[in-house]
Design a protein around this motif. Structure first.
Motif, PDB file in Angstrom:
ATOM      1  N   HIS A 228       0.821  -1.221   0.000  1.00 40.85           N
ATOM      2  CA  HIS A 228       0.000   0.000   0.000  1.00 40.85           C
ATOM      3  C   HIS A 228       0.850   1.264   0.000  1.00 40.85           C
ATOM      4  CE1 HIS A 228      -3.716  -2.298   0.835  1.00 40.85           C
ATOM      5  NE2 HIS A 228      -2.931  -3.065   1.583  1.00 40.85           N
ATOM      6  N   HIS A 229       2.094   1.161  -0.504  1.00 42.46           N
ATOM      7  CA  HIS A 229       3.015   2.297  -0.413  1.00 42.46           C
ATOM      8  C   HIS A 229       2.533   3.517  -1.174  1.00 42.46           C
ATOM      9  CE1 HIS A 229       4.266   0.691  -4.338  1.00 42.46           C
ATOM     10  NE2 HIS A 229       4.693   1.917  -4.581  1.00 42.46           N
ATOM     11  N   GLY A 230       1.688   3.336  -2.178  1.00 41.86           N
ATOM     12  CA  GLY A 230       1.200   4.457  -2.960  1.00 41.86           C
ATOM     13  C   GLY A 230       0.066   5.219  -2.300  1.00 41.86           C
ATOM     14  N   GLU A 231      -0.446   4.705  -1.195  1.00 43.46           N
ATOM     15  CA  GLU A 231      -1.543   5.344  -0.483  1.00 43.46           C
ATOM     16  C   GLU A 231      -0.998   6.280   0.604  1.00 43.46           C
ATOM     17  OE1 GLU A 231      -4.087   2.225   0.967  1.00 43.46           O
ATOM     18  OE2 GLU A 231      -3.917   1.088  -0.914  1.00 43.46           O
ATOM     19  N   PRO A 232      -1.821   7.218   1.087  1.00 43.48           N
ATOM     20  CA  PRO A 232      -1.347   8.175   2.116  1.00 43.48           C
ATOM     21  C   PRO A 232      -1.308   7.534   3.502  1.00 43.48           C
ATOM     22  CG  PRO A 232      -3.619   8.657   1.537  1.00 43.48           C
ATOM     23  CD  PRO A 232      -3.166   7.580   0.584  1.00 43.48           C
ATOM     24  N   LEU A 233      -0.396   6.600   3.692  1.00 40.02           N
ATOM     25  CA  LEU A 233      -0.294   5.879   4.958  1.00 40.02           C
ATOM     26  C   LEU A 233       0.326   6.736   6.046  1.00 40.02           C
ATOM     27  CD1 LEU A 233       1.074   2.345   3.915  1.00 40.02           C
ATOM     28  CD2 LEU A 233      -1.250   2.909   4.628  1.00 40.02           C
ATOM     29  N   THR A 234      -0.095   6.479   7.285  1.00 34.35           N
ATOM     30  CA  THR A 234       0.573   7.026   8.467  1.00 34.35           C
ATOM     31  C   THR A 234       0.974   5.848   9.339  1.00 34.35           C
ATOM     32  OG1 THR A 234      -1.431   7.167   9.825  1.00 34.35           O
ATOM     33  CG2 THR A 234      -0.938   9.047   8.381  1.00 34.35           C
ATOM     34  N   VAL A 235       1.850   6.107  10.301  1.00 29.98           N
ATOM     35  CA  VAL A 235       2.256   5.035  11.196  1.00 29.98           C
ATOM     36  C   VAL A 235       1.054   4.540  11.999  1.00 29.98           C
ATOM     37  CG1 VAL A 235       2.964   6.602  13.057  1.00 29.98           C
ATOM     38  CG2 VAL A 235       3.967   4.328  12.920  1.00 29.98           C
ATOM     39  N   ALA A 288       4.174  12.203 -12.766  1.00 31.56           N
ATOM     40  CA  ALA A 288       3.127  11.181 -12.761  1.00 31.56           C
ATOM     41  C   ALA A 288       3.583   9.923 -12.034  1.00 31.56           C
ATOM     42  CB  ALA A 288       2.715  10.857 -14.192  1.00 31.56           C
ATOM     43  N   ILE A 289       4.826   9.510 -12.266  1.00 27.96           N
ATOM     44  CA  ILE A 289       5.344   8.304 -11.621  1.00 27.96           C
ATOM     45  C   ILE A 289       5.489   8.533 -10.120  1.00 27.96           C
ATOM     46  CG2 ILE A 289       7.369   6.796 -11.437  1.00 27.96           C
ATOM     47  CD1 ILE A 289       7.749   7.173 -14.466  1.00 27.96           C
ATOM     48  N   ALA A 290       5.969   9.713  -9.725  1.00 28.82           N
ATOM     49  CA  ALA A 290       6.115  10.012  -8.303  1.00 28.82           C
ATOM     50  C   ALA A 290       4.758  10.029  -7.605  1.00 28.82           C
ATOM     51  CB  ALA A 290       6.831  11.346  -8.121  1.00 28.82           C
ATOM     52  N   LEU A 291       3.756  10.651  -8.218  1.00 24.99           N
ATOM     53  CA  LEU A 291       2.413  10.688  -7.629  1.00 24.99           C
ATOM     54  C   LEU A 291       1.833   9.286  -7.491  1.00 24.99           C
ATOM     55  CD1 LEU A 291       0.927  13.766  -9.530  1.00 24.99           C
ATOM     56  CD2 LEU A 291       1.435  13.649  -7.078  1.00 24.99           C
ATOM     57  N   GLU A 292       2.057   8.463  -8.488  1.00 24.15           N
ATOM     58  CA  GLU A 292       1.535   7.085  -8.462  1.00 24.15           C
ATOM     59  C   GLU A 292       2.075   6.312  -7.263  1.00 24.15           C
ATOM     60  OE1 GLU A 292       1.873   2.985 -11.151  1.00 24.15           O
ATOM     61  OE2 GLU A 292       2.520   4.913 -11.986  1.00 24.15           O
ATOM     62  N   HIS A 293       3.297   6.641  -6.843  1.00 22.72           N
ATOM     63  CA  HIS A 293       3.922   5.905  -5.753  1.00 22.72           C
ATOM     64  C   HIS A 293       3.873   6.664  -4.422  1.00 22.72           C
ATOM     65  CE1 HIS A 293       5.314   2.541  -8.167  1.00 22.72           C
ATOM     66  NE2 HIS A 293       5.627   3.421  -9.105  1.00 22.72           N
ATOM     67  N   GLY A 294       2.945   7.609  -4.303  1.00 22.76           N
ATOM     68  CA  GLY A 294       2.650   8.184  -3.003  1.00 22.76           C
ATOM     69  C   GLY A 294       3.299   9.504  -2.664  1.00 22.76           C
ATOM     70  N   PHE A 295       4.092  10.076  -3.587  1.00 24.54           N
ATOM     71  CA  PHE A 295       4.720  11.365  -3.299  1.00 24.54           C
ATOM     72  C   PHE A 295       3.774  12.493  -3.694  1.00 24.54           C
ATOM     73  CE2 PHE A 295       8.435   8.582  -3.649  1.00 24.54           C
ATOM     74  CZ  PHE A 295       9.113   8.933  -2.490  1.00 24.54           C
ATOM     75  N   VAL A 296       3.673  13.500  -2.835  1.00 26.16           N
ATOM     76  CA  VAL A 296       2.787  14.641  -3.077  1.00 26.16           C
ATOM     77  C   VAL A 296       3.584  15.928  -3.257  1.00 26.16           C
ATOM     78  CG1 VAL A 296       0.895  16.026  -2.146  1.00 26.16           C
ATOM     79  CG2 VAL A 296       0.927  13.550  -1.773  1.00 26.16           C
TER      80      VAL A 296
END
Length: 319
Positions: A228-235, A288-296
């Motif tokens: 789930h690395h592409g999602e906005p995960l928190t600890v 686009a690639i960075a956004l896909e993998h969770g970077f904002v």
């Protein structure tokens, strides 16, 4: 220790003397009928360092190497190297690694002094066996182009330069005068070569180095983060999904990995982006690639990417 120094403008003499150090080859000046060769070669045990500058544009067409590897590192200038079906533009930012058996040829522009490290194949295979814990099943084949600007590559180059400096003072109170010390330094330099520059055993070597027994909780957490690395995960999200407290999760990561869940998430995202940028086709977008993998935040992403890989995301994409 073997040592050779030479300056000559005679093409045939340059060809013969360089051939004695490396292998037979054709040497063809490209703009003039002469060269302005400057050569300093030093060898100890299974390693050697050669400082070489033809002074004029030349084409070099050697026979395939039989028993050693070459790492060619220009100080400045440029050259085109064809090897193992690849063409690499060698500069101060990109070294070239030549592996045995495959044919190659090189074209150097005028004013391209470079330092060459050569290592016996037996030494490379012996050190790789020690790092892997088993004999390699096939010859080691390095990627031809080797970036020199990453932190690891710069550290390895400092080791090569230190080795060259000590070779120059061998027999005059050098650290390499004691055979056992010299052997250990050679092993360290070759081991770092195998860790720094990619080859057909790099993935296995990386897995061996990073393998640590992990408890069930950390294994589950790592798998969840990777999936789930592409999602906005928190600890907190990870801890809740696993049914533990944030403090428990963080303590397990600190104890078993020496890291934190969020650091693991960032590394996972960066590695996935790096892998995709290296294989992306024409028209691909870094954003686009960075956004896909969770970077904002693109600025923060670019800074973290450069710190981890030693180059910008766009440079990886163009490569």
């Amino acid at each position: 220790m073997d040592s050779v120094k030479l300056s000559t403008t005679d093409v045939e003499r340059a060809r013969v003397e360089v051939g004695r150090i490396f292998c037979p080859h054709r040497l063809t000046p490209q703009a003039e009928r002469t060269v302005k060769l400057r050569l300093a070669a030093r060898k100890l045990g299974e390693l050697g360092v050669v400082d070489l500058d033809y002074g004029s544009p030349v084409r070099v067409q050697p026979e395939p190497l039989s028993s050693f590897y070459l790492v060619q590192m220009p100080y400045r200038g440029a050259g085109m190297v064809h090897h193992a079906g690849q063409a690499v533009f060698a500069t101060a930012e990109t070294a070239v690694v030549i592996s045995p058996q495959d044919p190659f040829e090189k074209e150097w522009s005028a004013g391209t002094p470079h330092r060459i490290l050569y290592v016996q194949r037996s030494c490379v295979e012996r050190e790789l066996q020690r790092l892997l814990g088993h004999p390699p099943e096939e010859p080691v084949r390095f990627e031809v182009g080797a970036p020199t600007t990453t932190p690891q590559a710069r550290a390895w180059r400092r080791g090569v330069d230190f080795f060259a400096e000590e070779l120059a003072h061998a027999g005059e109170s050098s650290l390499l005068d004691h055979p056992a010390v010299a052997r250990r330094f050679e092993e360290a330099l070759v081991g770092q070569l195998l860790v720094t520059h990619r080859h057909n055993y790099s993935d296995e070597l990386s897995a061996s180095a990073e393998h640590r027994p992990r408890g069930r909780l950390v294994r589950r957490a790592c798998a969840l983060i990777e999936d789930h690395h592409g999602e906005p995960l928190t600890v907190g999200d990870v801890a809740e999904a696993l049914g533990v407290s944030v403090r428990t999760l963080q303590e397990c990561f600190r104890r078993e990995l020496g890291s934190t869940p969020m650091a693991y998430l960032r590394a996972c995202r960066l590695d996935r982006v790096h892998r995709e940028l290296r294989t992306a086709g024409f028209g691909a977008s870094v954003t686009a690639i960075a956004l896909e993998h969770g970077f904002v935040h693109m600025g923060r992403f670019a800074a973290e990417y450069r710190t981890r890989f030693g180059e910008s995301p766009s440079t990886t994409l163009r490569g």
